[in-house]
Design a protein around this motif. Structure first.
Motif, short mmCIF file in Angstrom:
data_model
loop_
_atom_site.label_atom_id
_atom_site.label_comp_id
_atom_site.label_asym_id
_atom_site.label_seq_id
_atom_site.Cartn_x
_atom_site.Cartn_y
_atom_site.Cartn_z
N ASP A 143 -0.45 -5.37 -20.84
CA ASP A 143 0.71 -6.25 -20.80
C ASP A 143 0.78 -6.92 -19.42
O ASP A 143 0.95 -6.24 -18.40
CB ASP A 143 1.98 -5.43 -21.06
CG ASP A 143 3.24 -6.28 -21.08
OD1 ASP A 143 3.13 -7.52 -20.91
OD2 ASP A 143 4.33 -5.72 -21.24
N VAL A 144 0.68 -8.25 -19.38
CA VAL A 144 0.69 -8.96 -18.09
C VAL A 144 2.03 -8.85 -17.38
O VAL A 144 2.13 -9.13 -16.18
CB VAL A 144 0.35 -10.46 -18.29
CG1 VAL A 144 -1.04 -10.62 -18.88
CG2 VAL A 144 1.40 -11.17 -19.15
N ASN A 145 3.06 -8.42 -18.09
CA ASN A 145 4.38 -8.31 -17.48
C ASN A 145 4.56 -7.03 -16.68
O ASN A 145 5.57 -6.88 -15.98
CB ASN A 145 5.47 -8.39 -18.57
CG ASN A 145 5.49 -9.75 -19.24
OD1 ASN A 145 6.03 -10.71 -18.72
ND2 ASN A 145 4.87 -9.84 -20.41
N GLU A 146 3.61 -6.11 -16.77
CA GLU A 146 3.66 -4.89 -15.96
C GLU A 146 2.86 -5.13 -14.69
O GLU A 146 1.64 -5.23 -14.72
CB GLU A 146 3.07 -3.72 -16.74
CG GLU A 146 3.13 -2.40 -16.00
CD GLU A 146 4.56 -1.90 -15.78
OE1 GLU A 146 5.13 -2.21 -14.71
OE2 GLU A 146 5.09 -1.24 -16.69
N LYS A 147 3.54 -5.26 -13.58
CA LYS A 147 2.89 -5.56 -12.30
C LYS A 147 2.90 -4.33 -11.41
O LYS A 147 3.94 -3.67 -11.27
CB LYS A 147 3.55 -6.75 -11.61
CG LYS A 147 3.26 -8.09 -12.30
CD LYS A 147 3.95 -9.24 -11.59
CE LYS A 147 3.54 -10.57 -12.18
NZ LYS A 147 2.34 -11.13 -11.57
N VAL A 148 1.73 -4.05 -10.80
CA VAL A 148 1.53 -2.81 -10.06
C VAL A 148 0.83 -3.14 -8.73
O VAL A 148 0.02 -4.06 -8.66
CB VAL A 148 0.66 -1.83 -10.87
CG1 VAL A 148 0.41 -0.54 -10.10
CG2 VAL A 148 1.31 -1.52 -12.22
N VAL A 149 1.11 -2.37 -7.70
CA VAL A 149 0.35 -2.44 -6.45
C VAL A 149 -0.86 -1.53 -6.60
O VAL A 149 -0.72 -0.30 -6.68
CB VAL A 149 1.21 -2.00 -5.24
CG1 VAL A 149 0.36 -2.04 -3.96
CG2 VAL A 149 2.44 -2.88 -5.10
N PHE A 150 -2.04 -2.12 -6.67
CA PHE A 150 -3.27 -1.35 -6.90
C PHE A 150 -3.98 -1.04 -5.59
O PHE A 150 -4.13 -1.90 -4.72
CB PHE A 150 -4.22 -2.12 -7.81
CG PHE A 150 -3.80 -2.15 -9.26
CD1 PHE A 150 -4.05 -1.07 -10.09
CD2 PHE A 150 -3.14 -3.25 -9.78
CE1 PHE A 150 -3.66 -1.09 -11.43
CE2 PHE A 150 -2.75 -3.28 -11.11
CZ PHE A 150 -3.01 -2.20 -11.94
N ASN A 151 -4.46 0.20 -5.47
CA ASN A 151 -5.27 0.63 -4.33
C ASN A 151 -6.46 1.41 -4.87
O ASN A 151 -6.29 2.35 -5.64
CB ASN A 151 -4.45 1.53 -3.40
CG ASN A 151 -3.18 0.85 -2.92
OD1 ASN A 151 -3.22 0.01 -2.03
ND2 ASN A 151 -2.05 1.19 -3.52
N LEU A 152 -7.65 1.01 -4.47
CA LEU A 152 -8.86 1.64 -5.01
C LEU A 152 -9.75 2.19 -3.90
O LEU A 152 -9.98 1.53 -2.89
CB LEU A 152 -9.68 0.63 -5.81
CG LEU A 152 -9.13 0.13 -7.14
CD1 LEU A 152 -10.15 -0.78 -7.82
CD2 LEU A 152 -8.74 1.26 -8.07
N ASN A 153 -10.24 3.41 -4.12
CA ASN A 153 -11.35 3.97 -3.35
C ASN A 153 -12.56 3.98 -4.28
O ASN A 153 -12.52 4.62 -5.34
CB ASN A 153 -11.05 5.40 -2.90
CG ASN A 153 -9.96 5.45 -1.85
OD1 ASN A 153 -9.52 4.42 -1.35
ND2 ASN A 153 -9.52 6.64 -1.50
N ILE A 154 -13.63 3.29 -3.89
CA ILE A 154 -14.77 3.09 -4.77
C ILE A 154 -16.01 3.71 -4.13
O ILE A 154 -16.39 3.34 -3.01
CB ILE A 154 -15.01 1.60 -5.04
CG1 ILE A 154 -13.72 0.94 -5.54
CG2 ILE A 154 -16.16 1.40 -6.03
CD1 ILE A 154 -13.71 -0.56 -5.43
N SER A 155 -16.67 4.63 -4.86
CA SER A 155 -17.90 5.26 -4.37
C SER A 155 -19.10 4.58 -4.99
O SER A 155 -19.16 4.38 -6.21
CB SER A 155 -17.92 6.75 -4.75
OG SER A 155 -16.85 7.43 -4.14
N PHE A 156 -20.09 4.25 -4.12
CA PHE A 156 -21.29 3.60 -4.63
C PHE A 156 -22.39 3.72 -3.59
O PHE A 156 -22.14 4.05 -2.42
CB PHE A 156 -21.01 2.12 -4.93
CG PHE A 156 -21.98 1.50 -5.90
CD1 PHE A 156 -21.87 1.74 -7.26
CD2 PHE A 156 -23.01 0.70 -5.46
CE1 PHE A 156 -22.76 1.20 -8.17
CE2 PHE A 156 -23.91 0.14 -6.35
CZ PHE A 156 -23.79 0.39 -7.71
#
Length: 690
Positions: A143-156
């Protein structure tokens, strides 16, 4: 009807959820395995429960989910393969939910190249969550109406560069891997969450307002950096000023990736775009990134900062991005270019309305309507009320709905507040009616002198050439924008050479790439006295012109073919290697002493080592040389399993054509060497023939 009911029920369910539950912040720790094409990790959401609700849903497509905890306590949950359903452990007020997950995404996260190879070449991982598909690789919200502050830790693998939304806070070494920590500070819709991984280098420039602009490019393409990103800072500074609202994020990244599904995608603070727009100075004249660059940047305000509530209002994103991109190009290329682009889209919209009866304000409207008719609608408003009032309304609209969702009436209300513009009539005529108002459009276009000259020149089609010749001569020697001159060349294409040769020489003397390209395109038969002049087109700063001219000269002067091949032997062309494929194919046809070597190179380009555009060119040419080559046929079948639908469609259509021509035995010969996916595709195509 059952499917429609399910869709409406799903939308209604999530609409109810966003009213009662507000997901605030997400923390993801994820690891991506490019060999197995898997992503796994842990997710923690902070959310506020505003009203009592039975079940809270998080979208998670075909994911294995374990260890679910709400407020640090293990809870029961259900997972139906589409959503994680939470029904205990949460209370009114602030809550947390955390869990582990694993996914093998069949879409949205794409893997390029052979990651088992030690050498870095075209290995990439990237995402494309357009609309509502991020939930295939990260548990989130369709749902595009649900807005969130996203923070990602990505391992690669630490050999690569890993990019995502927001600011890179830290990089932590972890054996042969690295952990990249990205942080956002403002909320956004889930479909704008992104990852891009590859062998990238970058440069940083600062906007006038101090925003870091990180411009990435593959290591192999560093020589193309300037031409690819030409005008980037100018575009950014212009749009910030013209829109009137400061860029809403802390950083802006642009990342080209191979075999991207579209021209570009405006992921929040991190646009991903197609490698097709990575060009050198010559390629810039054929296809450049300027429009896409401006379009995706404009989306950072229109779509990312303020998001349309539903598909019905999608024009608020695409129409605005298209129009502001045109305004940015106007700043760079001038008024005549701007009006010519509007004119071209007006013709396409008028023609489209003959068969396309879906208006802009309809979620089923065509992409062309959302983009181009939406842009025209905005142009009408801006021209009617004036740029200053239009900007004032846009500023008010963006500030009022920033980090939220809006619909068409929200924007039109802001227009009414600053002017007496009749928004009701406008809405009915431009947004709720499928027809295009050509009369109104032409009246706006005729404000520009070049357009008036173009219209006058087009009317000259009704007169004999002899009556137009002097006027044509005058225009070709003038500074009028090139489409007037290409229109003249189009009108002369069937005129005998002796009658028009003076004008052809004048056209070549303009030294305008587009005008000279029209000489190449509209001259089928090349008289001997024009040969030397026509051959100068092989030196033009345009790969398209070189290709057109080469093929025309090849046809007209067989005795000079060796000379033309010598001239073309070092040509490569754009990213699709079109000129290299042309050289190889024509060298083979001309019985070059190195024909075997050239053919092997051509066949190599059909393999999965290369981008789909390279492969497609090579497949067409290799099959023209030898339609029974089993290696090429195997590579063609492999193309049917590619994720890029345009390429798979080409491959299927080509196989159908070959089967119709009697190639079934050749395909049967390679059947046992195919993968299961390739066998399944061939079986379907063979079944069609029964």
């Amino acid at each position: 009807m059952r499917h429609l009911f399910f869709f409406l029920f799903t939308v209604f369910t999530f609409a109810q959820q966003t009213q009662k539950v507000d997901f605030k912040t997400a923390y993801g720790n994820i690891s991506i395995d490019p060999i197995e094409k898997k992503v796994s990790g842990s997710v923690r959401y902070i959310f506020e429960l505003k009203q009592v609700i039975d079940t809270i849903k998080i979208d998670a497509q075909k994911m294995v989910v374990t260890n679910v905890k709400i407020n640090n306590k293990t809870v029961k949950f259900t997972n139906n393969g589409k959503t994680i359903n939470l029904f205990e452990g949460f209370t009114i007020g602030k809550n947390t939910v955390a869990f582990n997950y694993e996914a093998t995404p069949k879409q949205t996260m794409y893997f390029n190249g052979d990651f088992s190879s030690e050498s870095l070449s075209n290995q990439q991982v990237w995402t494309q969550g357009q609309g509502k598909y991020t939930s295939h690789w990260f548990p989130s919200f369709d749902d595009v109406n649900e807005k969130v502050v996203f923070n990602l830790n990505i391992s690669f693998d630490k050999k690569y560069q890993v990019l995502s939304n927001g600011v890179l806070l830290n990089e932590y070494p972890n054996k042969n891997e690295m952990i990249w920590e990205y942080q956002m500070q403002k909320p956004m819709s889930s479909y704008l969450l992104a990852i891009a991984i590859g062998d990238f280098r970058h440069q940083v420039v600062a906007s006038k307002t101090g925003i870091p602009l990180q411009l990435f490019i593959q290591t192999k393409d560093t020589a193309k950096f300037e031409a690819t990103y030409r005008y980037s800072k100018q575009i950014f500074d212009y749009l910030e000023t013209e829109i009137g609202v400061k860029y809403p994020w802390k950083i802006y990244k642009q990342i080209p990736v191979e075999d991207f599904l579209y021209a570009g995608m405006e992921n929040t603070s991190a646009t991903i775009f197609s490698e097709d727009f990575v060009v050198d100075a010559i390629g810039f004249n054929d296809r450049n990134y300027v429009n896409v660059n401006a379009h995706e940047l404009a989306h950072q305000w229109f779509g990312d900062l303020v998001t349309a509530k539903s598909g019905k209002h999608h024009w608020l994103q695409e129409g605005f991005a298209t129009y502001y991109a045109l305004l940015a190009e106007r700043q760079i290329f001038g008024d005549d270019y701007f009006y010519h682009q509007l004119y071209r889209s007006s013709l396409q919209l008028r023609n489209a309305a003959r068969t396309d009866t879906i208006p802009v304000m309809n979620e089923k409207a065509s992409t062309f309507s959302f983009y181009q008719k939406g842009a025209w609608a905005l142009h009408l408003i801006r021209e009617t009320i004036g740029p200053k009032l239009f900007q004032k309304a846009v500023i008010n609209y963006l500030k009022k709905y920033q980090f939220q969702n809006a619909e068409t009436d929200d924007f039109l209300t802001e227009i009414r507040k600053v002017s007496d513009f009749d928004t009701e009539t406008f809405k009915k005529v431009w947004l709720e009616d499928y027809r295009f108002r050509s009369d109104e459009a032409n009246a706006l276009l005729k404000k520009n002198e070049f357009i008036r000259t173009l219209f006058e020149t087009q009317k000259m089609r009704l007169k004999p050439f002899v009556e137009n010749k002097e006027r044509f001569k005058e225009l070709l020697q003038s500074n009028v924008f090139y489409p007037v001159k290409t229109e003249i060349l189009y009108q002369m294409k069937d005129v005998p050479f002796e009658d028009k040769k003076e004008l052809l020489f004048l056209a070549l003397q303009t030294n305008d790439v587009k005008v000279r390209q029209s000489v190449a395109e509209f001259t089928d038969e090349i008289p001997l006295e024009f040969k030397a002049n026509y051959e100068t087109l092989l030196e033009d700063a345009s790969y398209d012109t070189k290709e057109i001219a080469f093929m025309n000269l090849w046809k007209n002067f067989p005795e000079s073919r060796t000379i033309y091949l010598d001239k073309a032997q070092n040509w490569i062309g754009g990213n699709d290697k079109s000129l290299r494929s042309l050289f190889l194919t024509f060298s083979i046809e001309n019985q070059s002493p190195e024909k075997e070597k050239y053919y092997n190179e051509l066949v190599d380009y059909t393999s999965s080592k290369y981008e789909s555009s390279v492969r497609q060119n090579a497949i067409i040419n290799a099959l023209a040389v030898n339609e029974n080559d089993l290696t090429v046929l195997k590579n063609l079948l492999n193309a049917t399993t590619h994720y890029k639908w345009q390429f798979t469609k080409f491959a299927r259509d080509k196989i159908r054509e070959l089967l119709a021509g009697g190639a079934k035995p050749q395909f049967q010969m390679i059947y046992q060497t195919l993968s299961e996916k390739e066998k399944a595709q061939l079986d379907k195509l063979l079944e069609e023939k029964k």
